[in-house]
Every structure is written in C-alpha cells, then in structure tokens.
Design an enzyme around this catalytic site. Structure first.
Site, mmCIF file in Angstrom:
data_model
loop_
_atom_site.group_PDB
_atom_site.id
_atom_site.type_symbol
_atom_site.label_atom_id
_atom_site.label_comp_id
_atom_site.label_asym_id
_atom_site.label_seq_id
_atom_site.Cartn_x
_atom_site.Cartn_y
_atom_site.Cartn_z
ATOM 1 N N ASP A 24 0.811 -1.213 0.000
ATOM 2 C CA ASP A 24 0.000 0.000 0.000
ATOM 3 C C ASP A 24 0.848 1.267 0.000
ATOM 4 O O ASP A 24 0.631 2.167 -0.809
ATOM 5 C CB ASP A 24 -0.940 -0.009 1.204
ATOM 6 C CG ASP A 24 -1.835 1.203 1.251
ATOM 7 O OD1 ASP A 24 -2.938 1.171 0.676
ATOM 8 O OD2 ASP A 24 -1.435 2.215 1.874
ATOM 9 N N ALA A 49 -4.874 2.475 -0.902
ATOM 10 C CA ALA A 49 -4.688 1.676 -2.117
ATOM 11 C C ALA A 49 -5.223 0.264 -1.929
ATOM 12 O O ALA A 49 -5.933 -0.265 -2.797
ATOM 13 C CB ALA A 49 -3.214 1.641 -2.509
ATOM 14 N N ASP A 50 -4.897 -0.364 -0.827
ATOM 15 C CA ASP A 50 -5.378 -1.721 -0.565
ATOM 16 C C ASP A 50 -6.905 -1.774 -0.523
ATOM 17 O O ASP A 50 -7.534 -2.599 -1.186
ATOM 18 C CB ASP A 50 -4.833 -2.223 0.773
ATOM 19 C CG ASP A 50 -3.456 -2.846 0.653
ATOM 20 O OD1 ASP A 50 -3.067 -3.233 -0.465
ATOM 21 O OD2 ASP A 50 -2.769 -2.946 1.681
ATOM 22 N N SER A 51 -7.489 -0.917 0.294
ATOM 23 C CA SER A 51 -8.932 -0.989 0.505
ATOM 24 C C SER A 51 -9.704 -0.645 -0.760
ATOM 25 O O SER A 51 -10.695 -1.305 -1.099
ATOM 26 C CB SER A 51 -9.345 -0.051 1.649
ATOM 27 O OG SER A 51 -8.750 -0.466 2.868
ATOM 28 N N GLY A 71 -9.585 -3.518 -3.237
ATOM 29 C CA GLY A 71 -10.515 -4.575 -2.860
ATOM 30 C C GLY A 71 -11.943 -4.255 -3.276
ATOM 31 O O GLY A 71 -12.672 -5.116 -3.784
#
Length: 398
Positions: A143, A171-173, A176
């Site tokens: 991230d 970025a990760d969330s 997803g």
C-alpha cells in the site's frame, strides 16, 4: 455442516478465496457479507514463510474483520493432490480470487485459461500491485509503495512538509472494493453470455483512480496538485479551524453555503467584500478570510459552532479520535459497529458494510475461521469420502 450465509443476496454463489494480506480479503469480505459461500484457501501451517504476516494471529481484530463470514480450507497447491482438490472445487465454483504476483498462478497451473478449461463459467479475479502485464508486473507491491507512486503522498500533509502517507490503507482498501465491483459486474454479464471472464485490479490503478479530482485537474486543466494541509485545494472557506476548546471542520464551499455561513455568524458584510465575490477569489484570498473567520470562531467552543452552522445548513463537524468516533449517536444509529460471538469463546467486534439493501442486507454471521477449521467439511461437500480425506491429511496436501 456449517454453511452459514450472512445474507440471501449472494447465497447462490461460491467463492474460492486464495488471497491474503488486505486488498484481496477486503474484496472477498464484501461478497461474504452479502451471503456468498466463501471458502478461504490457505497453506497448511509451516508451508508459507510469510504466514505470520497474514494468517497466524487469527484472533487479532484486523484478521477477524477481514475474514469474517468465511470458511477455511487448508490446501498445499504445490502438491499434485492439493492442486487436484482445488480444481475439483473450481468445477462447481463461481469465483476465484487471488492476489499473487502474476506469474505464480501460471506456474501452479491455475491461471485463467486453465480454470476456464475446467469451468467456462468461472470468474477469476486477480489483484496485483502493478497489473498483470507491463514493465512492473512482477514487482511486489504494498500500500505505501503505491501511495507514493500513485500521487497520494504528494498531496497529503501540510504545505512544504514533504510526502506524507495517508493514515489508512487507501490503495489496498480501494482495490478490494474495485475488484468486488468487477466481480459483481462479471456475474451480471454471465447471466447473459453464460461465460465467465478474467477480472484484473491493481493497487496502482486503484490509487490513481482514488486521486479523482486531483488527477483530473492536472489531466484537463494543467493544475499540479500540491499539499494543502487541512484546507481544501479548490474551495474556501473549507478546512480545519480552531474554536475556543478545540478544532472542527467547516465546509462552506459554493455560493449557497457561503451566503448561509456569513449570515449564521453575523457577518453579512462579507457578502459585499470584493475579495470574496466568488469561490476563486475566496481561495486566492484565503489567508485574509481565514484570519477573519478564526477571530470569530475562537470566541465559542466547538459544540456551539457545529450546532449553529448545521442548523443554518452549513456543513460542520468535530474532529474525533477513534474512541470518540464510536461514541457519536449518529454512528451508533447507523450500526457501524457490530459485536458477535466468536467460535473461540468470547466475542469480536466488526465494522459493518457501509451500504444497506432494504430486503437483503449484508450481515455478520460468524467470526473469522480457525486455520483449516472447515477442511474436512468442504472436502466432504466436494465428494471425498473419509478414507480419501485421511489420505490427503497423511500426504500433507491439506
């Protein structure tokens, strides 16, 4: 059997979850909360050198929140017997989600073309740091790396402070969530075509998409976004201000809010000030306007200004710590946090899905599973008898 569905909305779909860390589990959690039968597939203990990072502490709030409503099957995909089990599950599944480096699935023989040959209706969702192809495709991605490359760190923080990471895994969330949207779109399209497809999502592309108006300003207007601290880069007065006993946020952007704001704080004459005649002028003359506003706000506490401004229809709100956030009456009313009994005993608390469906809402039916808790159960569902399951355990395939 313990195929408990959190909702009826996606109950007819089975998802095989090969993902780990955050972006992939966030994607699959969304599907699980809306009722999909999610089987989290992970290596048996001791196989993956990075297992402490994403699988070992199953009681932690982070792991629990990412993996609630899922079942757990241990499977060693490097063994032929383990791969055979996986491919048998693929034959009746709807979705496979993975977030390995792009070449890993090809080496294991579970790339999209291989899965499609077994089940033409399968949807493979591949989540990566930088995309499935291109010069950076094989790079590892986290991230914070992508926050830097995707421009977010350049616009976060106080002016002149230097790059600052956001306080959450943007970025990760977001990746997803984008991946979940892609999967749901592919499932809808499959109802027409009868065929699955390969869904790609990357942290880098998702982070840039989250830059939204900041990126669009540069692409279309040539404006280079910079750090603006707590001030909105294109609206004023909009930012963080000091009251007599603390800080609060004000959002008096746009002409309607500006007029209501001036009247609410008893400063109608500001409406005739040539320096504040429109939004662009108020941004250009922000230092003078901020000083004038700050002088007034310093005379009363946060609660006074938040109540006064909201009553006048001007957005304003306090700045909470996380504990204060969960004490807010509106947050409690929305059911943002939910506590459920845990299989280990005791209970765990979770953040609920932020979108509500009137007939088939998401729910949290159970906490995250124990490591391989449902291995035998899933194998029985797949048609293995007890003797075959015992052999799989003996060979270390599960």
């Amino acid at each position: 059997m313990s195929s408990i569905h959190a909702s009826t909305a996606l109950k007819r779909f089975r998802v095989l979850d090969l993902s780990r860390v955050r972006a992939g589990p966030t994607c699959v959690r969304t599907l699980a909360d809306f009722g999909a039968d999610v089987i989290r597939i992970e290596p048996p203990p001791g196989i993956d050198p990075n297992e402490a990072m994403f699988a070992a502490d199953r009681w932690s709030g982070d792991f629990q929140n990412l993996n609630r409503n899922k079942r757990s099957l241990t499977l060693n995909l490097k063994k032929p017997e383990g791969r055979e089990v996986f491919l048998r599950l693929v034959a009746t599944a709807d979705v496979v989600v993975e977030n390995w480096r792009p070449d890993v699935k090809t080496r294991l023989g579970i790339d999209y073309e291989s899965l499609k040959s077994i089940n033409p209706r399968i949807i493979l969702a591949s989540i990566s740091g930088f995309g499935q192809t291109g010069p950076y495709a094989k790079r590892p991605g986290f991230d914070q790396i992508v926050q830097g490359m995707g421009g977010l760190m350049s616009v976060t923080g106080l002016p002149g402070q230097g790059p600052v990471r956001a306080g959450l895994a943007v970025a990760d969330s977001s990746t997803g969530l984008y991946a979940a949207l892609g999967i749901l779109t592919a499932l809808l399209e499959r109802e027409q075509s009868g065929e699955g497809q390969w869904v790609h999502a990357s942290l880098l592309h998702s982070q840039i998409a989250m830059m939204d108006f900041q990126a669009a300003r540069y692409l279309n207007d040539g404006d280079i976004p910079v750090q603006a601290g707590n001030d909105h880069p294109t609206s004023s007065p909009m930012g963080l201000f000091d009251a007599a006993d603390g800080k609060f946020n004000l959002g008096a952007s746009g002409e309607g809010n500006w007029q209501r704001f001036c009247k609410a704080i008893g400063q109608d004459e500001w409406l005739n000030d040539p320096d504040f005649g429109d939004e662009k002028l108020r941004v250009r003359n922000r230092p003078r306007l901020t000083a004038m506003i700050q002088k007034i706000f310093s005379t009363q506490p946060v609660a006074h200004w938040v109540a006064l401004l909201n009553e006048a229809g001007v957005p304003a709100g306090p700045v909470y710590t996380v504990p204060q956030m969960f004490e807010d009456p509106q947050i409690n009313h929305l059911g943002v946090a939910r506590t459920v009994p845990a299989w280990q005993g005791g209970e765990r608390s979770f953040i609920t899905q932020p979108v509500t469906l009137s007939r088939t809402p998401a729910d949290i039916a159970r906490t995250a599973p124990g490591w391989g808790e449902h291995t035998d159960e899933v194998l029985l569902e797949a048609g293995y008898d007890t003797a075959a399951i015992a052999r799989l355990h003996e060979t270390g395939a599960v």
